[in-house]
Design an enzyme around this catalytic site. Structure first.
Site, mmCIF file in Angstrom:
data_model
loop_
_atom_site.group_PDB
_atom_site.id
_atom_site.type_symbol
_atom_site.label_atom_id
_atom_site.label_comp_id
_atom_site.label_asym_id
_atom_site.label_seq_id
_atom_site.Cartn_x
_atom_site.Cartn_y
_atom_site.Cartn_z
ATOM 1 N N HIS A 62 0.895 -1.422 -0.115
ATOM 2 C CA HIS A 62 -0.002 0.130 0.257
ATOM 3 C C HIS A 62 0.907 1.176 -0.059
ATOM 4 O O HIS A 62 1.621 1.571 1.172
ATOM 5 C CB HIS A 62 -0.945 0.101 1.289
ATOM 6 C CG HIS A 62 -1.625 -1.038 1.489
ATOM 7 N ND1 HIS A 62 -3.015 -1.123 0.936
ATOM 8 C CD2 HIS A 62 -1.585 -2.458 1.815
ATOM 9 C CE1 HIS A 62 -3.539 -2.463 1.349
ATOM 10 N NE2 HIS A 62 -2.502 -3.287 1.902
ATOM 11 N N PHE A 63 0.927 1.746 -1.105
ATOM 12 C CA PHE A 63 1.962 3.102 -1.327
ATOM 13 C C PHE A 63 0.997 4.414 -1.200
ATOM 14 O O PHE A 63 1.946 5.324 -1.315
ATOM 15 C CB PHE A 63 2.855 2.862 -2.378
ATOM 16 C CG PHE A 63 3.884 1.932 -2.434
ATOM 17 C CD1 PHE A 63 4.280 1.069 -1.287
ATOM 18 C CD2 PHE A 63 4.800 1.749 -3.485
ATOM 19 C CE1 PHE A 63 5.403 0.461 -1.256
ATOM 20 C CE2 PHE A 63 5.787 0.952 -3.513
ATOM 21 C CZ PHE A 63 6.016 0.211 -2.500
ATOM 22 N N ARG A 64 -0.191 4.597 -0.983
ATOM 23 C CA ARG A 64 -0.908 5.477 -0.475
ATOM 24 C C ARG A 64 -1.177 6.761 -1.332
ATOM 25 O O ARG A 64 -1.742 7.674 -1.112
ATOM 26 C CB ARG A 64 -0.201 5.927 0.907
ATOM 27 C CG ARG A 64 -0.032 5.144 1.787
ATOM 28 C CD ARG A 64 -1.208 4.411 2.412
ATOM 29 N NE ARG A 64 -1.113 3.731 3.608
ATOM 30 C CZ ARG A 64 -1.886 2.760 4.181
ATOM 31 N NH1 ARG A 64 -3.052 2.443 3.513
ATOM 32 N NH2 ARG A 64 -1.775 2.199 5.282
ATOM 33 N N ASN A 94 -6.924 0.595 -2.311
ATOM 34 C CA ASN A 94 -7.695 1.289 -1.204
ATOM 35 C C ASN A 94 -7.077 2.413 -1.014
ATOM 36 O O ASN A 94 -6.401 2.926 -0.097
ATOM 37 C CB ASN A 94 -7.903 0.465 0.180
ATOM 38 C CG ASN A 94 -6.576 -0.070 0.545
ATOM 39 O OD1 ASN A 94 -5.569 -0.509 -0.288
ATOM 40 N ND2 ASN A 94 -6.448 -0.203 1.868
ATOM 41 N N HIS A 178 -8.284 -10.379 0.744
ATOM 42 C CA HIS A 178 -8.227 -10.077 2.292
ATOM 43 C C HIS A 178 -9.386 -10.658 2.941
ATOM 44 O O HIS A 178 -10.831 -10.470 2.811
ATOM 45 C CB HIS A 178 -8.288 -8.753 2.658
ATOM 46 C CG HIS A 178 -7.935 -8.322 3.962
ATOM 47 N ND1 HIS A 178 -7.261 -7.227 4.231
ATOM 48 C CD2 HIS A 178 -8.780 -8.725 5.144
ATOM 49 C CE1 HIS A 178 -7.312 -7.286 5.655
ATOM 50 N NE2 HIS A 178 -8.318 -8.048 6.272
ATOM 51 N N HIS A 236 -2.114 -12.609 2.842
ATOM 52 C CA HIS A 236 -1.549 -12.421 4.184
ATOM 53 C C HIS A 236 -2.242 -13.717 5.344
ATOM 54 O O HIS A 236 -3.145 -13.113 6.354
ATOM 55 C CB HIS A 236 -1.638 -11.315 4.738
ATOM 56 C CG HIS A 236 -2.929 -10.456 4.543
ATOM 57 N ND1 HIS A 236 -4.334 -10.824 4.789
ATOM 58 C CD2 HIS A 236 -3.170 -9.115 3.880
ATOM 59 C CE1 HIS A 236 -5.022 -10.065 4.258
ATOM 60 N NE2 HIS A 236 -4.576 -8.793 4.000
ATOM 61 N N ASP A 309 2.698 -6.904 2.653
ATOM 62 C CA ASP A 309 1.341 -5.767 2.936
ATOM 63 C C ASP A 309 2.077 -4.752 3.364
ATOM 64 O O ASP A 309 1.398 -3.909 4.600
ATOM 65 C CB ASP A 309 0.601 -6.659 4.032
ATOM 66 C CG ASP A 309 -0.809 -6.026 4.207
ATOM 67 O OD1 ASP A 309 -1.062 -5.055 3.227
ATOM 68 O OD2 ASP A 309 -1.468 -6.329 5.224
#
Length: 444
Positions: A62-64, A94, A178, A236, A309
């Site tokens: 998740h690199f935002r 997300n 997930h 995960h 993750d």
């Protein structure tokens, strides 16, 4: 591009360990052999007997970017990734706005084309109302379709049974899930709030995001995949119980595969006492027995891939009370050296590390010409030193959030160099200022 000769390396590839040289030309592996020193090169990197692995392909980060860039962005987090030996990543949907349309998917690729230090691809996000968009997806356009089958971050929970079945039936590419059951989590939260009010101890996180919540959701995903003939990848895993839903067949024979993350292999429930919210993540880090069983399943072949993750949050956000503190850990900078600890203890071999971090994700996602040390393939490589420790507190933290859950730890190995598509992206503690990541291509 410069021709680079790597000499005196212990190459780890496809189950073998061989002392040899490797030459890079035009971004690709031009030759691998016993002594290539007489063939000329613009630059020579003497490995000095250190270990040369195919670069890690991280199937979950998740690199935002866009929308949450106070925590990190594609540029900042991919810099940290190459410092940790990760040459390729697959990023989650997300963000804000969520990546649930083709236009948003392509906008992420456009940004990465200008700023990413590692190779990249992005997931299209599944939602209750975007099945027609998923049907239109070109399978070569994204690494996969991500489905949140339990509430995590953002508003991407797919909780409509009809929408879930439609996605599992019609996705043109791999579905990555997930898996946590939201009603179970909500019930557990309410039960502990009745006891503790708003001051729930962090040690209860694995009782709230419980084994039962994970198992129930993963069982549903596996059942749906079997019924809909879906190519399913369960992300995960955090419990030993979920392993009973999976197969230990060779990867080529599986329609359902699974990933474990480095923090679920490294930390256990006893670490909440010292780390607190810094290791709060979804799904939760659980018991020491779960950790041991996950590691054993990785060695056995029940689990196919190791990812991170990676999910940064600011330290101020993490220092809030348990119910307000967000879940997620920044991990890419120290993921590979944390995994190499299991080589030092004898739980894994170097060949297994190469398989689970490079060969298997390349095969699982049909990545074109990456993930192996093969002549003609892109030169995505990591040179690691098993004898030179990484003292985490002595290193700069490259994440925008500025902290790491591994603070205070010394790993027995270190990353000496990372090559991304033939470009020396990281060497002896220095990140090259020029981003050289490329968009992944897929043989689908």
């Amino acid at each position: 591009m410069a021709t680079i000769l790597i000499t005196n390396a212990l190459t780890i590839n496809e189950g073998t360990a061989i002392h040899q040289d490797l030459r890079i030309r035009d971004g690709r592996i031009d030759a691998i052999g016993g002594d290539l020193s007489g063939r000329g090169a613009d630059r020579v990197v003497d490995a000095g007997g250190r270990v040369l692995l195919p670069g890690m392909i991280d199937d979950q980060v998740h690199f935002r970017e866009p929308g949450l860039t106070h925590k990190g962005d594609i540029g900042s987090e991919s810099r940290a990734a190459v410092a940790g030996g990760i040459t390729t990543y697959m990023e989650m949907p997300n963000t804000a706005p969520a990546t649930t349309t083709i236009d948003r998917l392509e906008e992420k690729h456009r940004i990465a084309g200008q700023t990413s230090y590692a190779n990249y691809s992005f997931y299209l996000g599944g939602a209750n109302d975007n099945i027609e968009i998923i049907k239109q997806l070109d399978p070569k356009q994204a690494c996969g379709v991500k489905v949140f089958m339990g509430a995590s971050t953002g508003n991407m929970l797919v909780d409509d049974p009809v929408a879930l079945e439609q996605i599992f039936t019609h996705s043109p590419t791999i579905v990555a899930t997930h898996c946590e059951d939201s009603p179970t989590i909500d019930e557990n939260t309410g039960r502990f709030q009745a006891i503790h009010g708003e001051d729930i101890p962090i040690a209860l996180h694995p009782a709230i995001r419980s084994e039962a919540a994970c198992y129930q959701s993963t069982a549903l995903a596996v059942e749906l995949a079997g019924r809909c003939n879906t190519r399913l990848h369960v992300l995960h895993l955090s419990t030993a119980r979920e392993l009973g839903l999976l197969s230990s067949l060779p990867l080529e024979k599986k329609r359902i595969t699974a990933e474990v993350c480095v923090h679920h292999l490294f930390f256990s429930g006893t670490d909440y006492r010292d780390k607190g919210n810094l290791i709060k993540c979804n799904p939760a880090i659980k018991t020491e027995e779960d950790r041991r069983q996950l590691l054993a399943a990785l060695e056995k072949g029940t689990i196919d891939v190791v990812g991170t993750d990676h999910a940064p949050h600011t330290l101020a956000e993490k220092q809030q009370p348990y119910l307000k503190a967000p879940s997620g850990l920044p991990l890419v900078q120290h993921a590979l050296v944390s995994l190499l600890e299991h080589v030092h203890t004898g739980a894994l071999t170097l060949e297994q590390v190469a398989e689970k971090t490079a060969h298997s994700p390349a095969k699982l996602f049909d990545v074109r010409e990456r993930g192996y040390l093969r002549e003609g393939y892109w030169a995505d490589l990591v040179l690691v030193d098993l004898e030179h420790p990484t003292v985490v507190d002595d290193q700069p933290v490259h994440y925008r959030c500025g902290w790491t859950p591994f603070a205070g730890h010394t790993f027995r190995s270190s990353v000496a160099a990372t090559f991304v598509s033939g470009h020396l992206a990281y060497h002896d503690g220095r990140i090259d200022p020029d981003p050289a990541g490329q968009r992944l291509e897929f043989d689908r």
